[in-house]
Design a protein around this motif. Structure first.
Motif, PDB file in Angstrom:
ATOM      1  N   VAL A 151       0.853  -1.185   0.000  1.00 22.00           N
ATOM      2  CA  VAL A 151       0.000   0.000   0.000  1.00 22.00           C
ATOM      3  C   VAL A 151       0.891   1.237   0.000  1.00 22.00           C
ATOM      4  N   PHE A 152       0.576   2.203  -0.869  1.00 17.18           N
ATOM      5  CA  PHE A 152       1.395   3.412  -0.929  1.00 17.18           C
ATOM      6  C   PHE A 152       0.525   4.662  -1.027  1.00 17.18           C
ATOM      7  N   PHE A 153       1.031   5.724  -0.429  1.00 19.99           N
ATOM      8  CA  PHE A 153       0.378   7.024  -0.467  1.00 19.99           C
ATOM      9  C   PHE A 153       1.466   8.079  -0.576  1.00 19.99           C
ATOM     10  N   PHE A 154       1.665   8.592  -1.783  1.00 20.44           N
ATOM     11  CA  PHE A 154       2.775   9.488  -2.084  1.00 20.44           C
ATOM     12  C   PHE A 154       4.088   8.815  -1.691  1.00 20.44           C
ATOM     13  N   ILE A 155       4.817   9.355  -0.724  1.00 22.07           N
ATOM     14  CA  ILE A 155       6.116   8.772  -0.367  1.00 22.07           C
ATOM     15  C   ILE A 155       6.011   7.770   0.783  1.00 22.07           C
ATOM     16  N   PHE A 156       4.810   7.560   1.293  1.00 18.12           N
ATOM     17  CA  PHE A 156       4.611   6.625   2.401  1.00 18.12           C
ATOM     18  C   PHE A 156       4.127   5.285   1.853  1.00 18.12           C
ATOM     19  N   PHE A 157       4.669   4.200   2.390  1.00 18.23           N
ATOM     20  CA  PHE A 157       4.261   2.882   1.924  1.00 18.23           C
ATOM     21  C   PHE A 157       4.474   1.861   3.032  1.00 18.23           C
ATOM     22  N   ARG A 158       3.744   0.757   2.911  1.00 13.92           N
ATOM     23  CA  ARG A 158       3.906  -0.347   3.841  1.00 13.92           C
ATOM     24  C   ARG A 158       3.292  -1.593   3.214  1.00 13.92           C
ATOM     25  N   ILE A 159       3.689  -2.743   3.735  1.00 12.37           N
ATOM     26  CA  ILE A 159       3.092  -4.012   3.323  1.00 12.37           C
ATOM     27  C   ILE A 159       2.174  -4.459   4.451  1.00 12.37           C
ATOM     28  N   THR A 160       0.928  -4.710   4.110  1.00 11.25           N
ATOM     29  CA  THR A 160      -0.062  -5.068   5.111  1.00 11.25           C
ATOM     30  C   THR A 160      -0.953  -6.180   4.592  1.00 11.25           C
ATOM     31  N   LEU A 161      -1.765  -6.762   5.467  1.00  8.26           N
ATOM     32  CA  LEU A 161      -2.689  -7.819   5.081  1.00  8.26           C
ATOM     33  C   LEU A 161      -4.096  -7.244   4.963  1.00  8.26           C
ATOM     34  N   ILE A 162      -4.725  -7.454   3.811  1.00  4.99           N
ATOM     35  CA  ILE A 162      -6.060  -6.934   3.544  1.00  4.99           C
ATOM     36  C   ILE A 162      -6.943  -8.096   3.095  1.00  4.99           C
ATOM     37  N   PRO A 163      -8.192  -8.193   3.588  1.00  4.69           N
ATOM     38  CA  PRO A 163      -9.082  -9.278   3.155  1.00  4.69           C
ATOM     39  C   PRO A 163      -9.252  -9.301   1.642  1.00  4.69           C
ATOM     40  N   ALA A 164      -9.275 -10.505   1.082  1.00  2.63           N
ATOM     41  CA  ALA A 164      -9.411 -10.650  -0.367  1.00  2.63           C
ATOM     42  C   ALA A 164     -10.680  -9.984  -0.876  1.00  2.63           C
ATOM     43  N   ALA A 165     -11.767 -10.101  -0.107  1.00  5.37           N
ATOM     44  CA  ALA A 165     -13.038  -9.502  -0.543  1.00  5.37           C
ATOM     45  C   ALA A 165     -12.907  -7.994  -0.692  1.00  5.37           C
ATOM     46  N   LEU A 166     -12.093  -7.369   0.153  1.00  8.94           N
ATOM     47  CA  LEU A 166     -11.916  -5.919   0.071  1.00  8.94           C
ATOM     48  C   LEU A 166     -11.031  -5.538  -1.110  1.00  8.94           C
ATOM     49  N   VAL A 167      -9.918  -6.245  -1.288  1.00 13.25           N
ATOM     50  CA  VAL A 167      -9.002  -5.942  -2.384  1.00 13.25           C
ATOM     51  C   VAL A 167      -9.693  -6.124  -3.733  1.00 13.25           C
ATOM     52  N   ILE A 168     -10.309  -7.287  -3.913  1.00 12.41           N
ATOM     53  CA  ILE A 168     -10.928  -7.587  -5.200  1.00 12.41           C
ATOM     54  C   ILE A 168     -12.212  -6.782  -5.383  1.00 12.41           C
ATOM     55  N   GLY A 169     -12.968  -6.605  -4.289  1.00 12.30           N
ATOM     56  CA  GLY A 169     -14.193  -5.817  -4.379  1.00 12.30           C
ATOM     57  C   GLY A 169     -13.926  -4.388  -4.794  1.00 12.30           C
ATOM     58  N   PHE A 170     -12.874  -3.780  -4.255  1.00 13.91           N
ATOM     59  CA  PHE A 170     -12.519  -2.409  -4.632  1.00 13.91           C
ATOM     60  C   PHE A 170     -12.113  -2.360  -6.100  1.00 13.91           C
ATOM     61  N   TRP A 171     -11.318  -3.345  -6.519  1.00 11.88           N
ATOM     62  CA  TRP A 171     -10.902  -3.406  -7.926  1.00 11.88           C
ATOM     63  C   TRP A 171     -12.124  -3.493  -8.841  1.00 11.88           C
ATOM     64  N   PHE A 172     -13.081  -4.352  -8.505  1.00 10.83           N
ATOM     65  CA  PHE A 172     -14.272  -4.523  -9.348  1.00 10.83           C
ATOM     66  C   PHE A 172     -15.109  -3.245  -9.373  1.00 10.83           C
ATOM     67  N   LEU A 173     -15.214  -2.574  -8.232  1.00  9.54           N
ATOM     68  CA  LEU A 173     -15.965  -1.320  -8.184  1.00  9.54           C
ATOM     69  C   LEU A 173     -15.374  -0.296  -9.145  1.00  9.54           C
ATOM     70  N   MET A 174     -14.052  -0.236  -9.213  1.00  2.53           N
ATOM     71  CA  MET A 174     -13.399   0.699 -10.130  1.00  2.53           C
ATOM     72  C   MET A 174     -13.725   0.376 -11.586  1.00  2.53           C
ATOM     73  N   GLN A 175     -13.864  -0.918 -11.889  1.00  5.84           N
ATOM     74  CA  GLN A 175     -14.212  -1.295 -13.260  1.00  5.84           C
ATOM     75  C   GLN A 175     -15.636  -0.860 -13.600  1.00  5.84           C
ATOM     76  N   VAL A 176     -16.542  -1.053 -12.655  1.00  6.75           N
ATOM     77  CA  VAL A 176     -17.934  -0.668 -12.881  1.00  6.75           C
ATOM     78  C   VAL A 176     -18.056   0.838 -13.073  1.00  6.75           C
ATOM     79  N   LEU A 177     -17.333   1.599 -12.272  1.00 10.19           N
ATOM     80  CA  LEU A 177     -17.405   3.064 -12.357  1.00 10.19           C
ATOM     81  C   LEU A 177     -16.796   3.591 -13.648  1.00 10.19           C
ATOM     82  N   ASN A 178     -15.979   2.776 -14.293  1.00  8.09           N
ATOM     83  CA  ASN A 178     -15.297   3.228 -15.510  1.00  8.09           C
ATOM     84  C   ASN A 178     -15.797   2.526 -16.770  1.00  8.09           C
ATOM     85  N   VAL A 179     -16.981   1.934 -16.716  1.00  5.65           N
ATOM     86  CA  VAL A 179     -17.526   1.256 -17.890  1.00  5.65           C
ATOM     87  C   VAL A 179     -17.564   2.225 -19.065  1.00  5.65           C
ATOM     88  N   GLY A 180     -17.093   1.739 -20.200  1.00  2.19           N
ATOM     89  CA  GLY A 180     -17.100   2.562 -21.402  1.00  2.19           C
ATOM     90  C   GLY A 180     -15.824   3.324 -21.623  1.00  2.19           C
TER      91      GLY A 180
END
Length: 221
Positions: A151-180
């Motif tokens: 996970v990174f935010f400008f110059i800050f970063f770290r490695i963390t554990l995130i639930p798969a449902a959250l990682v993939i769900g966020f990715w899918f939401l971005m696809q839906v919002l960008n249809v077309g």
């Protein structure tokens, strides 16, 4: 600039070498170097152009286009996601089933783009649709697993554990919002509709390909 990069499943052991996932990555890299060597003529010959496909020409490009990429960042990003999620799904399906699932998912994804914009003359290429199918299968198969994520935010970063449902769900939401919207690159791009088509294929069909005898139930975290 902010974002995240999935690195792999931290919740269960990978007890078999992911041969097919590795071979797919090698094939993608080899094809990319062919693109760099032969240039635009190679890209136009083997990428999927919707208007050609709906007229029944170059149908093989529905398959060949899923092994092509438009830039270094394009292929690196796709291969990171495939490595992060593909190994566990191959482990759960078995190599032959996984290979079939990956190819069919890619075909469904590219077909979704063709149907979404059938008269487009823009070459479409990339493994994103097939990888989206893998991510859909991962969400259905291992929704509670935690993904080791950069996970990174400008110059800050770290490695963390995130639930798969959250990682993939966020990715899918971005696809839906960008249809077309088409991700433009040097020679073309892949519509977000292809990502959605591949993802839904993975969600709907994953259980048909999963081999229960190969499932690893022991969680590490």
């Amino acid at each position: 600039m902010a974002g995240f990069i999935p690195l792999g499943d931290a919740s269960r052991p990978l007890n078999r070498f992911a041969l097919v996932t590795t071979l797919i990555i090698v094939l993608n890299v080899w094809v990319f170097f062919q693109e760099l060597t032969y240039g635009d003529s190679f890209v136009w010959a083997w990428s999927a152009v919707p208007i050609r496909i709906i007229h029944g020409r170059a149908l093989i490009t529905i398959v060949t286009s899923m092994f092509m990429h438009a830039s270094w960042m394009h292929i690196i990003g796709n291969m990171i996601y495939l490595w992060a999620f593909g190994r566990e799904i191959e482990n759960a399906m078995g190599p032959i089933r996984f290979a079939a699932f990956y190819l069919i998912g890619g075909i469904v994804a590219m077909s979704a783009q063709v149907l979404g914009d059938p008269f487009s003359r823009i070459p479409s290429l990339g493994a994103s649709g097939a990888i989206a199918a893998v991510m859909g299968a991962f969400l259905i198969t291992f929704p509670r697993d935690r993904i080791r994520t950069f996970v990174f935010f400008f110059i800050f970063f770290r490695i963390t554990l995130i639930p798969a449902a959250l990682v993939i769900g966020f990715w899918f939401l971005m696809q839906v919002l960008n249809v077309g919207v088409v991700a433009q690159a040097k020679t073309g791009g892949v519509a977000y509709l292809a990502h959605i088509g591949g993802f839904l294929f993975g969600v709907i069909t994953a259980r048909l390909f999963i081999n229960p005898q190969r499932m690893t139930y022991r969680r590490l975290n």
